[in-house]
Design a protein around this motif. Structure first.
Motif, PDB file in Angstrom:
ATOM      1  N   ARG A  32      47.086  43.587  39.905  1.00  0.00           N
ATOM      2  CA  ARG A  32      46.732  42.432  40.745  1.00  0.00           C
ATOM      3  C   ARG A  32      46.322  42.879  42.146  1.00  0.00           C
ATOM      4  O   ARG A  32      45.337  42.396  42.708  1.00  0.00           O
ATOM      5  CB  ARG A  32      47.908  41.458  40.810  1.00  0.00           C
ATOM      6  CG  ARG A  32      47.651  40.240  41.680  1.00  0.00           C
ATOM      7  CD  ARG A  32      48.713  39.186  41.499  1.00  0.00           C
ATOM      8  NE  ARG A  32      48.701  38.622  40.151  1.00  0.00           N
ATOM      9  CZ  ARG A  32      49.501  37.638  39.757  1.00  0.00           C
ATOM     10  NH1 ARG A  32      50.389  37.117  40.596  1.00  0.00           N
ATOM     11  NH2 ARG A  32      49.423  37.181  38.520  1.00  0.00           N
ATOM     12  N   ILE A  33      47.076  43.807  42.727  1.00  0.00           N
ATOM     13  CA  ILE A  33      46.781  44.264  44.090  1.00  0.00           C
ATOM     14  C   ILE A  33      45.442  44.991  44.160  1.00  0.00           C
ATOM     15  O   ILE A  33      44.667  44.819  45.102  1.00  0.00           O
ATOM     16  CB  ILE A  33      47.914  45.191  44.599  1.00  0.00           C
ATOM     17  CG1 ILE A  33      49.204  44.389  44.794  1.00  0.00           C
ATOM     18  CG2 ILE A  33      47.507  45.868  45.905  1.00  0.00           C
ATOM     19  CD1 ILE A  33      50.415  45.257  45.051  1.00  0.00           C
ATOM     20  N   SER A  34      45.148  45.797  43.140  1.00  0.00           N
ATOM     21  CA  SER A  34      43.918  46.590  43.158  1.00  0.00           C
ATOM     22  C   SER A  34      42.674  45.745  42.949  1.00  0.00           C
ATOM     23  O   SER A  34      41.560  46.188  43.254  1.00  0.00           O
ATOM     24  CB  SER A  34      43.981  47.686  42.083  1.00  0.00           C
ATOM     25  OG  SER A  34      44.056  47.097  40.786  1.00  0.00           O
ATOM     26  N   GLY A  35      42.848  44.524  42.400  1.00  0.00           N
ATOM     27  CA  GLY A  35      41.714  43.621  42.246  1.00  0.00           C
ATOM     28  C   GLY A  35      40.827  43.920  41.059  1.00  0.00           C
ATOM     29  O   GLY A  35      39.745  43.330  40.926  1.00  0.00           O
ATOM     30  N   THR A  36      41.230  44.828  40.169  1.00  0.00           N
ATOM     31  CA  THR A  36      40.418  45.118  38.993  1.00  0.00           C
ATOM     32  C   THR A  36      40.565  43.998  37.965  1.00  0.00           C
ATOM     33  O   THR A  36      41.628  43.389  37.845  1.00  0.00           O
ATOM     34  CB  THR A  36      40.849  46.451  38.349  1.00  0.00           C
ATOM     35  OG1 THR A  36      42.246  46.389  38.018  1.00  0.00           O
ATOM     36  CG2 THR A  36      40.605  47.605  39.288  1.00  0.00           C
ATOM     37  N   LEU A  37      39.512  43.738  37.230  1.00  0.00           N
ATOM     38  CA  LEU A  37      39.525  42.670  36.243  1.00  0.00           C
ATOM     39  C   LEU A  37      39.857  43.176  34.845  1.00  0.00           C
ATOM     40  O   LEU A  37      40.532  42.506  34.078  1.00  0.00           O
ATOM     41  CB  LEU A  37      38.167  41.950  36.221  1.00  0.00           C
ATOM     42  CG  LEU A  37      37.757  41.253  37.523  1.00  0.00           C
ATOM     43  CD1 LEU A  37      36.371  40.626  37.376  1.00  0.00           C
ATOM     44  CD2 LEU A  37      38.780  40.185  37.907  1.00  0.00           C
ATOM     45  N   ARG A  38      39.372  44.348  34.525  1.00  0.00           N
ATOM     46  CA  ARG A  38      39.576  44.876  33.175  1.00  0.00           C
ATOM     47  C   ARG A  38      40.944  45.531  33.058  1.00  0.00           C
ATOM     48  O   ARG A  38      41.295  46.402  33.878  1.00  0.00           O
ATOM     49  CB  ARG A  38      38.481  45.886  32.845  1.00  0.00           C
ATOM     50  CG  ARG A  38      37.089  45.279  32.735  1.00  0.00           C
ATOM     51  CD  ARG A  38      36.046  46.357  32.572  1.00  0.00           C
ATOM     52  NE  ARG A  38      36.357  47.250  31.456  1.00  0.00           N
ATOM     53  CZ  ARG A  38      35.694  48.377  31.213  1.00  0.00           C
ATOM     54  NH1 ARG A  38      34.714  48.752  32.020  1.00  0.00           N
ATOM     55  NH2 ARG A  38      36.019  49.122  30.167  1.00  0.00           N
ATOM     56  N   PRO A  39      41.746  45.176  32.063  1.00  0.00           N
ATOM     57  CA  PRO A  39      43.082  45.773  31.917  1.00  0.00           C
ATOM     58  C   PRO A  39      43.041  47.256  31.589  1.00  0.00           C
ATOM     59  O   PRO A  39      44.021  47.976  31.820  1.00  0.00           O
ATOM     60  CB  PRO A  39      43.702  44.968  30.770  1.00  0.00           C
ATOM     61  CG  PRO A  39      42.545  44.397  30.015  1.00  0.00           C
ATOM     62  CD  PRO A  39      41.489  44.139  31.035  1.00  0.00           C
ATOM     63  N   GLU A  40      41.902  47.752  31.057  1.00  0.00           N
ATOM     64  CA  GLU A  40      41.825  49.169  30.705  1.00  0.00           C
ATOM     65  C   GLU A  40      41.877  50.064  31.937  1.00  0.00           C
ATOM     66  O   GLU A  40      42.362  51.206  31.860  1.00  0.00           O
ATOM     67  CB  GLU A  40      40.521  49.463  29.944  1.00  0.00           C
ATOM     68  CG  GLU A  40      40.398  48.759  28.612  1.00  0.00           C
ATOM     69  CD  GLU A  40      39.738  47.395  28.743  1.00  0.00           C
ATOM     70  OE1 GLU A  40      39.613  46.899  29.896  1.00  0.00           O
ATOM     71  OE2 GLU A  40      39.371  46.812  27.704  1.00  0.00           O
TER      72      GLU A  40
END
Length: 324
Positions: A32-40
């Protein structure tokens, strides 16, 4: 389209454990903090594999996680012991198998280690759904700015939050085939009471599940009295059954007394845990009692623990009975 997964992003180098936080929860916060969308992406960054960090109960990739976080968040053995339910799922197993499970968790993927533990075949669930306490969620939001997954709430057999004596709620996303590899944090839209569980359970059921929850957590505490051995485990269960009046003078189980009570516990677990398949009958309950006395350490650790919670007032009393 991403050609290469970047090295660990900066926020995770400064992220730290919250009180009693599980490893999965910390990874979900990083996501969540890193802002990435893809769980991979966080899976690769933190655990070295696109499915790394899964399943939440016995995750793989711990050695990669330690390297990715510069060793700031305890070593791999410490993470497995303190931040996953590894100690609960290996509670009654041999030291050789415990070492094998730990080695699997340190490798990129855990392989068939759950089958070696007998979890899928146990009918008590080969996967531990994520659980949360609504009171803890509200307090964590105020104190830390986010709800998170407490390790104590994920332990098999812990159906109540002992801090608030509230029934734990289960994450629908964690058991969803569509979202099973997502990184989620507790939310009121996700955590729900399991279908089939009494909203206002009987007092006896609540009392039993509270005792089972305490025993499940006491069993994995530092300094807890340990079960002497597999024969000692069988001895303790036999002693408890005898003192409860379940054993006849000829040394056989009193089917009428024992089976009815054990069947009621299996039905509670059936509704509460969601891992049992099909209906549980008296014949099944009776055969399980025999199996527990013959090979109590085989299969899911929750089964002998559930019987112990019916026969003993505390984990300490149960463990001490295995030494007598």
């Amino acid at each position: 389209m991403d050609q290469k997964i970047p090295s660990l992003v900066e926020p995770a180098r400064h992220i730290d454990w919250l009180p009693d936080e599980s490893l999965y929860s910390l990874a979900a916060r990083h996501h969540r903090i890193s802002g990435t969308l893809r769980p991979e992406r966080p899976a690769l960054q933190l655990f070295g594999h696109s499915r790394g960090g899964y399943p939440p109960d016995l995750p793989g990739g711990l050695d990669h996680f330690v390297a990715a976080t510069d060793g700031r968040l305890v070593d791999a053995n410490g993470i497995a012991t303190e931040r996953t339910v590894f100690p609960a799922l290996t509670l009654f197993r041999s030291q050789a198998l415990v070492r094998e499970v730990l080695a699997a968790m340190r490798s990129p993927r855990i392989g068939a280690i759950k089958s070696q533990l007998g979890l899928p075949a146990s009918r008590l669930g080969g996967f531990c759904p994520l659980r949360a306490c609504p009171d803890c969620m509200a307090e964590d939001q105020l104190r830390f700015g986010t709800p998170y997954w407490h390790r104590a709430h994920q332990v098999p057999g812990a159906f109540f939050c002992l801090a608030h004596e509230r029934r734990l709620l289960e994450s629908a996303l964690s058991v969803s085939k569509v979202h099973r590899f997502d990184w989620s944090l507790p939310s009121s839209n996700d955590v729900v009471r399991r279908v089939g569980v009494n909203e206002t359970p009987y007092r006896a059921e609540t009392s039993y599940l509270l005792r089972l929850s305490r025993m499940a957590l006491d069993a994995i505490k530092d300094g807890a009295v340990k079960i002497a051995s597999a024969p000692g485990l069988a001895q303790a269960l036999w002693r408890g059954m005898n003192e409860a009046g379940w054993i006849r003078r000829n040394g056989r189980i009193d089917r009428a007394k024992a089976t009815g009570q054990w069947l009621s516990i299996l039905q509670i677990l059936h509704a509460s845990n969601g891992g049992l398949e099909g209906e549980i009958h008296e014949k099944t309950a009776y055969s399980q009692l025999h199996a527990l006395l013959c090979s109590p350490a085989r299969g899911h650790a929750l089964r002998p623990l559930a019987l112990a919670a019916l026969l003993f007032p505390s984990w300490k009393d149960f463990a001490q009975a295995s030494h007598a």
